[in-house]
Design an enzyme around this catalytic site. Structure first.
Site, mmCIF file in Angstrom:
data_model
loop_
_atom_site.group_PDB
_atom_site.id
_atom_site.type_symbol
_atom_site.label_atom_id
_atom_site.label_comp_id
_atom_site.label_asym_id
_atom_site.label_seq_id
_atom_site.Cartn_x
_atom_site.Cartn_y
_atom_site.Cartn_z
ATOM 1 C CE1 TYR A 1 -4.510 -2.919 4.280
ATOM 2 C CE2 TYR A 1 -3.571 -0.732 3.943
ATOM 3 C CZ TYR A 1 -4.053 -1.926 3.430
ATOM 4 O OH TYR A 1 -4.078 -2.118 2.073
ATOM 5 C CB SER B 1 -0.893 0.015 1.252
ATOM 6 O OG SER B 1 -1.555 1.272 1.386
#
Length: 254
Positions: free
Chosen positions: A159, A146
Protein backbone atom coordinates in the site's frame (compact mmCIF):
# COMPACT_ATOMS: atom_id res chain seq x y z
CA UNK A 1 -28.44 28.56 -9.00
CA UNK A 2 -25.10 29.99 -10.08
CA UNK A 3 -24.15 28.10 -13.21
CA UNK A 4 -20.61 29.48 -13.01
CA UNK A 5 -19.71 27.43 -9.94
CA UNK A 6 -16.50 25.50 -10.30
CA UNK A 7 -16.85 21.72 -10.42
CA UNK A 8 -14.83 19.08 -8.58
CA UNK A 9 -14.69 15.40 -9.46
CA UNK A 10 -14.03 13.38 -6.31
CA UNK A 11 -13.45 9.64 -6.55
CA UNK A 12 -14.66 7.37 -3.78
CA UNK A 13 -16.77 9.99 -2.00
CA UNK A 14 -19.79 8.01 -0.87
CA UNK A 15 -18.28 7.59 2.61
CA UNK A 16 -15.23 8.21 4.77
CA UNK A 17 -12.64 10.80 3.83
CA UNK A 18 -14.06 11.29 0.35
CA UNK A 19 -17.50 12.11 1.71
CA UNK A 20 -16.04 14.75 4.01
CA UNK A 21 -14.05 16.22 1.12
CA UNK A 22 -17.21 16.46 -0.98
CA UNK A 23 -19.17 18.15 1.80
CA UNK A 24 -16.37 20.64 2.50
CA UNK A 25 -16.16 21.50 -1.20
CA UNK A 26 -19.90 22.13 -1.23
CA UNK A 27 -19.58 24.44 1.78
CA UNK A 28 -17.18 26.54 -0.31
CA UNK A 29 -19.72 26.78 -3.13
CA UNK A 30 -18.02 24.23 -5.39
CA UNK A 31 -20.30 21.83 -7.27
CA UNK A 32 -19.39 18.18 -6.72
CA UNK A 33 -19.53 15.22 -9.06
CA UNK A 34 -18.38 12.12 -7.20
CA UNK A 35 -17.98 8.39 -7.69
CA UNK A 36 -18.84 5.34 -5.64
CA UNK A 37 -17.83 1.74 -6.18
CA UNK A 38 -20.66 -0.48 -4.95
CA UNK A 39 -22.93 1.07 -2.29
CA UNK A 40 -25.33 3.32 -4.17
CA UNK A 41 -27.38 3.92 -1.03
CA UNK A 42 -24.35 5.58 0.58
CA UNK A 43 -23.90 7.76 -2.52
CA UNK A 44 -27.53 8.86 -2.33
CA UNK A 45 -27.10 9.92 1.31
CA UNK A 46 -23.90 11.81 0.50
CA UNK A 47 -25.65 13.64 -2.34
CA UNK A 48 -28.46 14.67 0.02
CA UNK A 49 -25.94 16.15 2.45
CA UNK A 50 -24.13 18.03 -0.31
CA UNK A 51 -27.36 19.54 -1.59
CA UNK A 52 -28.04 21.07 1.82
CA UNK A 53 -25.39 23.66 0.97
CA UNK A 54 -27.13 24.82 -2.19
CA UNK A 55 -24.63 23.35 -4.62
CA UNK A 56 -25.27 20.91 -7.42
CA UNK A 57 -24.13 17.32 -7.23
CA UNK A 58 -24.30 14.02 -9.09
CA UNK A 59 -22.67 10.62 -8.67
CA UNK A 60 -21.52 7.83 -10.96
CA UNK A 61 -20.37 4.28 -10.37
CA UNK A 62 -16.66 3.64 -10.91
CA UNK A 63 -14.26 0.81 -10.09
CA UNK A 64 -10.95 2.67 -10.04
CA UNK A 65 -8.87 -0.45 -10.67
CA UNK A 66 -10.79 -1.39 -13.81
CA UNK A 67 -9.06 0.92 -16.26
CA UNK A 68 -10.77 -0.76 -19.21
CA UNK A 69 -14.03 0.84 -18.00
CA UNK A 70 -12.67 4.40 -18.08
CA UNK A 71 -13.71 5.14 -21.66
CA UNK A 72 -17.32 4.31 -20.86
CA UNK A 73 -17.08 6.15 -17.54
CA UNK A 74 -15.99 9.37 -19.21
CA UNK A 75 -18.79 9.06 -21.75
CA UNK A 76 -21.26 8.88 -18.86
CA UNK A 77 -19.42 11.68 -17.09
CA UNK A 78 -19.65 14.01 -20.07
CA UNK A 79 -23.37 13.31 -20.41
CA UNK A 80 -23.83 14.03 -16.71
CA UNK A 81 -21.86 17.28 -16.95
CA UNK A 82 -23.98 18.43 -19.87
CA UNK A 83 -27.34 17.47 -18.38
CA UNK A 84 -26.77 18.31 -14.72
CA UNK A 85 -24.21 21.10 -14.78
CA UNK A 86 -24.71 22.61 -18.27
CA UNK A 87 -21.00 22.35 -19.10
CA UNK A 88 -18.49 19.90 -20.52
CA UNK A 89 -15.59 20.67 -18.23
CA UNK A 90 -14.44 20.20 -14.64
CA UNK A 91 -12.05 22.33 -12.60
CA UNK A 92 -10.69 19.99 -9.95
CA UNK A 93 -9.87 16.28 -9.69
CA UNK A 94 -9.47 14.69 -6.27
CA UNK A 95 -8.03 11.18 -6.57
CA UNK A 96 -9.28 9.76 -3.29
CA UNK A 97 -10.75 6.31 -4.05
CA UNK A 98 -8.80 3.48 -2.52
CA UNK A 99 -8.49 0.78 0.06
CA UNK A 100 -5.73 -0.87 2.01
CA UNK A 101 -4.55 -4.41 2.45
CA UNK A 102 -2.77 -5.74 5.51
CA UNK A 103 0.15 -8.02 4.69
CA UNK A 104 3.78 -8.04 5.73
CA UNK A 105 6.42 -7.54 3.05
CA UNK A 106 7.24 -11.26 3.06
CA UNK A 107 3.59 -12.28 3.26
CA UNK A 108 2.27 -10.11 0.40
CA UNK A 109 0.86 -12.14 -2.48
CA UNK A 110 1.15 -11.07 -6.10
CA UNK A 111 -2.62 -10.58 -6.23
CA UNK A 112 -2.49 -8.25 -3.22
CA UNK A 113 0.39 -6.33 -4.75
CA UNK A 114 -1.38 -5.98 -8.11
CA UNK A 115 -4.55 -4.81 -6.39
CA UNK A 116 -2.76 -2.06 -4.48
CA UNK A 117 -0.92 -0.79 -7.54
CA UNK A 118 -3.96 -1.03 -9.82
CA UNK A 119 -6.05 0.98 -7.38
CA UNK A 120 -3.57 3.52 -6.09
CA UNK A 121 -1.30 4.25 -9.03
CA UNK A 122 -2.48 2.70 -12.31
CA UNK A 123 -6.07 3.82 -11.79
CA UNK A 124 -4.99 7.28 -10.64
CA UNK A 125 -2.56 7.65 -13.53
CA UNK A 126 -5.01 6.84 -16.31
CA UNK A 127 -8.07 8.44 -14.74
CA UNK A 128 -6.08 11.67 -14.40
CA UNK A 129 -4.85 11.34 -17.98
CA UNK A 130 -8.44 11.28 -19.24
CA UNK A 131 -9.69 13.92 -16.79
CA UNK A 132 -7.11 16.42 -18.01
CA UNK A 133 -8.85 16.40 -21.40
CA UNK A 134 -11.97 17.94 -19.83
CA UNK A 135 -10.30 20.06 -17.15
CA UNK A 136 -10.35 23.83 -17.42
CA UNK A 137 -7.07 25.72 -17.41
CA UNK A 138 -6.10 27.01 -13.94
CA UNK A 139 -7.55 23.84 -12.44
CA UNK A 140 -6.03 21.51 -9.87
CA UNK A 141 -5.35 17.87 -9.10
CA UNK A 142 -5.19 16.67 -5.51
CA UNK A 143 -3.84 13.16 -5.05
CA UNK A 144 -4.43 11.43 -1.73
CA UNK A 145 -1.42 9.63 -0.36
CA UNK A 146 -0.63 8.49 3.18
CA UNK A 147 1.60 9.25 6.13
CA UNK A 148 2.86 5.70 5.59
CA UNK A 149 5.21 7.01 2.91
CA UNK A 150 7.12 8.86 5.69
CA UNK A 151 6.89 6.42 8.59
CA UNK A 152 6.59 2.63 8.56
CA UNK A 153 3.84 0.52 10.09
CA UNK A 154 4.26 -3.21 9.60
CA UNK A 155 1.76 -4.72 7.19
CA UNK A 156 1.42 -1.90 4.67
CA UNK A 157 4.45 -2.33 2.42
CA UNK A 158 2.51 -2.73 -0.85
CA UNK A 159 0.00 0.00 0.00
CA UNK A 160 2.70 2.48 1.00
CA UNK A 161 4.83 1.66 -2.05
CA UNK A 162 1.87 2.42 -4.32
CA UNK A 163 1.24 5.69 -2.48
CA UNK A 164 4.90 6.57 -2.86
CA UNK A 165 4.49 6.18 -6.60
CA UNK A 166 1.51 8.56 -6.49
CA UNK A 167 3.70 11.17 -4.81
CA UNK A 168 6.26 10.97 -7.63
CA UNK A 169 3.49 11.08 -10.23
CA UNK A 170 2.21 14.29 -8.62
CA UNK A 171 5.51 16.07 -9.27
CA UNK A 172 5.47 15.03 -12.92
CA UNK A 173 1.87 16.19 -13.29
CA UNK A 174 2.82 19.57 -11.83
CA UNK A 175 5.82 19.87 -14.14
CA UNK A 176 4.02 18.83 -17.32
CA UNK A 177 0.68 20.57 -16.76
CA UNK A 178 1.98 23.87 -15.48
CA UNK A 179 1.78 25.44 -18.92
CA UNK A 180 -2.01 25.24 -18.55
CA UNK A 181 -1.95 26.66 -15.04
CA UNK A 182 -2.99 23.29 -13.60
CA UNK A 183 -1.52 22.58 -10.18
CA UNK A 184 -0.97 19.12 -8.69
CA UNK A 185 -0.44 18.44 -4.99
CA UNK A 186 -0.50 15.57 -2.51
CA UNK A 187 -2.44 15.40 0.73
CA UNK A 188 -1.07 12.67 3.00
CA UNK A 189 -3.30 11.85 5.98
CA UNK A 190 -1.93 10.34 9.14
CA UNK A 191 -4.03 7.88 11.19
CA UNK A 192 -7.69 8.86 10.85
CA UNK A 193 -10.87 7.62 12.52
CA UNK A 194 -12.57 6.01 9.50
CA UNK A 195 -13.46 2.48 8.42
CA UNK A 196 -10.03 2.11 6.75
CA UNK A 197 -8.42 -1.17 7.79
CA UNK A 198 -11.72 -2.37 9.20
CA UNK A 199 -12.04 0.74 11.36
CA UNK A 200 -9.16 -0.31 13.60
CA UNK A 201 -7.99 3.25 14.40
CA UNK A 202 -11.55 4.38 15.12
CA UNK A 203 -12.81 1.33 16.99
CA UNK A 204 -9.79 -0.03 18.88
CA UNK A 205 -9.66 2.16 21.99
CA UNK A 206 -6.18 1.03 23.05
CA UNK A 207 -4.69 1.66 19.60
CA UNK A 208 -6.47 5.01 19.38
CA UNK A 209 -4.90 6.09 22.67
CA UNK A 210 -1.44 4.93 21.59
CA UNK A 211 -1.66 6.92 18.37
CA UNK A 212 -2.92 9.97 20.25
CA UNK A 213 0.04 9.73 22.64
CA UNK A 214 2.44 9.72 19.66
CA UNK A 215 0.78 12.75 18.04
CA UNK A 216 2.00 16.23 18.91
CA UNK A 217 -1.55 17.61 19.04
CA UNK A 218 -2.65 14.78 21.34
CA UNK A 219 -5.45 13.09 19.41
CA UNK A 220 -6.21 10.92 16.40
CA UNK A 221 -7.24 12.63 13.16
CA UNK A 222 -10.84 13.02 12.00
CA UNK A 223 -12.18 13.08 8.41
CA UNK A 224 -12.91 16.81 8.76
CA UNK A 225 -9.19 17.41 9.34
CA UNK A 226 -8.51 16.15 5.82
CA UNK A 227 -11.53 17.46 3.91
CA UNK A 228 -10.80 21.06 4.83
CA UNK A 229 -7.22 20.87 3.54
CA UNK A 230 -8.28 19.29 0.24
CA UNK A 231 -10.86 22.06 -0.16
CA UNK A 232 -8.28 24.74 0.59
CA UNK A 233 -6.12 23.42 -2.27
CA UNK A 234 -9.07 24.04 -4.61
CA UNK A 235 -9.33 27.72 -3.68
CA UNK A 236 -7.56 30.80 -5.01
CA UNK A 237 -5.79 31.10 -1.66
CA UNK A 238 -3.74 28.04 -2.68
CA UNK A 239 -2.97 29.24 -6.20
CA UNK A 240 0.81 29.27 -5.63
CA UNK A 241 1.03 25.84 -3.99
CA UNK A 242 2.24 23.29 -6.51
CA UNK A 243 4.07 19.94 -6.52
CA UNK A 244 3.89 19.75 -2.72
CA UNK A 245 3.29 16.90 -0.30
CA UNK A 246 1.18 18.18 2.59
CA UNK A 247 1.01 15.74 5.47
CA UNK A 248 -2.07 16.20 7.62
CA UNK A 249 -1.32 14.17 10.71
CA UNK A 250 -1.31 16.53 13.67
CA UNK A 251 2.41 15.90 14.04
CA UNK A 252 2.26 12.11 14.29
CA UNK A 253 5.42 10.13 14.96
CA UNK A 254 7.83 13.09 14.85
Amino acid sequence: MNKLNKIALVTGASRGLGKNMAINLAKKGIDVLFTYQSKEEDAIETAKEIEKYGTRTAFLQLDIQNTSSFKQFFERLETCLRDKFQTNHIDFLINNAGTGTYATFQGTTEDQFDSMFNIHIKGVYFLSQSAIEIMNNEGAIINISSGLTRFCTEGYAAYAAAKGAVEILTKYQAAELGFRGIRSNVVAPGPIETDFGGGIVRDNKDLNQIIASQTALGRVGLPSDIGSVVTFLCTDEAKWINAQRIEVSGGYYL
